[in-house]
Motif scaffolding. Structure first.
Motif, PDB file in Angstrom:
ATOM      1  N   PHE A 186      30.096  35.325  37.648  1.00  0.00           N
ATOM      2  CA  PHE A 186      29.533  35.138  39.065  1.00  0.00           C
ATOM      3  C   PHE A 186      29.586  36.309  39.614  1.00  0.00           C
ATOM      4  O   PHE A 186      28.627  36.800  40.626  1.00  0.00           O
ATOM      5  CB  PHE A 186      30.427  33.944  39.866  1.00  0.00           C
ATOM      6  N   LEU A 187      30.602  37.090  39.724  1.00  0.00           N
ATOM      7  CA  LEU A 187      30.513  38.594  40.427  1.00  0.00           C
ATOM      8  C   LEU A 187      30.552  39.692  39.333  1.00  0.00           C
ATOM      9  O   LEU A 187      30.706  39.639  37.946  1.00  0.00           O
ATOM     10  CB  LEU A 187      32.009  38.609  40.941  1.00  0.00           C
ATOM     11  N   HIS A 188      29.670  40.616  39.578  1.00  0.00           N
ATOM     12  CA  HIS A 188      29.581  41.839  38.798  1.00  0.00           C
ATOM     13  C   HIS A 188      30.702  42.418  38.381  1.00  0.00           C
ATOM     14  O   HIS A 188      31.732  42.798  39.225  1.00  0.00           O
ATOM     15  CB  HIS A 188      28.574  42.582  39.674  1.00  0.00           C
ATOM     16  N   LEU A 189      30.693  42.677  37.342  1.00  0.00           N
ATOM     17  CA  LEU A 189      32.333  43.114  36.613  1.00  0.00           C
ATOM     18  C   LEU A 189      32.577  44.398  37.251  1.00  0.00           C
ATOM     19  O   LEU A 189      33.749  44.738  37.236  1.00  0.00           O
ATOM     20  CB  LEU A 189      32.117  43.035  35.072  1.00  0.00           C
ATOM     21  N   VAL A 214      43.534  33.939  46.749  1.00  0.00           N
ATOM     22  CA  VAL A 214      42.201  34.758  46.770  1.00  0.00           C
ATOM     23  C   VAL A 214      41.823  35.642  45.618  1.00  0.00           C
ATOM     24  O   VAL A 214      40.640  35.817  45.008  1.00  0.00           O
ATOM     25  CB  VAL A 214      41.822  35.346  48.080  1.00  0.00           C
ATOM     26  N   ALA A 215      43.014  36.374  45.043  1.00  0.00           N
ATOM     27  CA  ALA A 215      42.734  37.057  43.933  1.00  0.00           C
ATOM     28  C   ALA A 215      42.578  36.208  42.768  1.00  0.00           C
ATOM     29  O   ALA A 215      41.469  36.527  41.889  1.00  0.00           O
ATOM     30  CB  ALA A 215      44.048  37.842  43.577  1.00  0.00           C
ATOM     31  N   VAL A 216      42.975  35.101  42.602  1.00  0.00           N
ATOM     32  CA  VAL A 216      42.693  34.421  41.418  1.00  0.00           C
ATOM     33  C   VAL A 216      41.189  33.817  41.349  1.00  0.00           C
ATOM     34  O   VAL A 216      40.595  33.837  40.425  1.00  0.00           O
ATOM     35  CB  VAL A 216      43.995  33.154  41.316  1.00  0.00           C
ATOM     36  N   VAL A 217      40.769  33.407  42.541  1.00  0.00           N
ATOM     37  CA  VAL A 217      39.622  32.630  42.865  1.00  0.00           C
ATOM     38  C   VAL A 217      38.493  34.033  42.505  1.00  0.00           C
ATOM     39  O   VAL A 217      37.474  33.840  41.929  1.00  0.00           O
ATOM     40  CB  VAL A 217      39.220  32.336  44.269  1.00  0.00           C
ATOM     41  N   PHE A 254      42.040  38.294  35.014  1.00  0.00           N
ATOM     42  CA  PHE A 254      42.279  36.839  35.551  1.00  0.00           C
ATOM     43  C   PHE A 254      43.652  36.228  35.006  1.00  0.00           C
ATOM     44  O   PHE A 254      44.191  35.480  35.912  1.00  0.00           O
ATOM     45  CB  PHE A 254      41.195  36.099  34.983  1.00  0.00           C
ATOM     46  N   GLY A 255      44.069  36.659  33.744  1.00  0.00           N
ATOM     47  CA  GLY A 255      45.361  36.133  33.342  1.00  0.00           C
ATOM     48  C   GLY A 255      46.546  36.557  34.075  1.00  0.00           C
ATOM     49  O   GLY A 255      47.596  36.252  34.495  1.00  0.00           O
ATOM     50  N   PRO A 315      36.518  42.030  42.047  1.00  0.00           N
ATOM     51  CA  PRO A 315      37.379  41.936  41.077  1.00  0.00           C
ATOM     52  C   PRO A 315      38.825  43.160  40.847  1.00  0.00           C
ATOM     53  O   PRO A 315      39.871  42.755  40.444  1.00  0.00           O
ATOM     54  CB  PRO A 315      36.628  42.029  39.837  1.00  0.00           C
ATOM     55  N   ILE A 316      38.267  44.345  41.157  1.00  0.00           N
ATOM     56  CA  ILE A 316      39.332  45.394  41.145  1.00  0.00           C
ATOM     57  C   ILE A 316      40.414  45.191  41.986  1.00  0.00           C
ATOM     58  O   ILE A 316      41.618  45.423  41.728  1.00  0.00           O
ATOM     59  CB  ILE A 316      38.442  46.742  41.220  1.00  0.00           C
ATOM     60  N   ALA A 317      40.027  44.768  43.384  1.00  0.00           N
ATOM     61  CA  ALA A 317      40.811  44.528  44.531  1.00  0.00           C
ATOM     62  C   ALA A 317      41.823  43.351  44.171  1.00  0.00           C
ATOM     63  O   ALA A 317      42.910  43.400  44.324  1.00  0.00           O
ATOM     64  CB  ALA A 317      40.285  44.237  45.789  1.00  0.00           C
TER      65      ALA A 317
END
Length: 110
Positions: A64-67, A52-55, A17-18, A72-74
């Motif tokens: 909120f999303l499965h890790l 979109v990537a940051v959100v 995320f950072g 999140p990988i995309a």
């Protein structure tokens, strides 16, 4: 054991995320003409992709999303492509401050 593994993946999601935030802030700072001059996609497209990537990255970081899902990988891959390919190409078209021009020769930096 599973608790430690979940904590590790949560830490990776925070780092990603950072990374995505860094890419977004860098894309905002670059001038729009630099993207076309560097023969990359437009600034607006990169801003949309990185927002979109940051959100998505925030969703992964707060749980909120499965890790291990693909979103999140995309999102991380979008930020990585920007930072590895677009950022160096656009950086040469950024405006330089007066302090940066002290080591400029007639054909570029020396």
């Amino acid at each position: 054991m599973w608790q430690g593994l979940n904590l590790f993946f949560w830490f990776l999601a925070i780092v990603a995320f950072g990374f995505e935030l860094w890419a977004l802030f860098d894309a905002v700072r670059a001038p729009a003409g630099a993207y076309t001059a560097a023969d990359k996609q437009t600034k607006n497209l990169w801003l949309i992709l990185l927002v979109v990537a940051v959100v998505v990255g925030l969703g992964g970081a707060v749980g909120f999303l499965h890790l291990l899902s693909f979103l999140p990988i995309a999102a991380f891959l979008v930020a990585a492509i920007y930072l590895a390919d677009v950022r160096p190409a656009v950086a040469q078209y950024r405006g330089k401050g007066k302090g940066d021009s002290s080591n400029m020769g007639p054909y570029g930096p020396w």
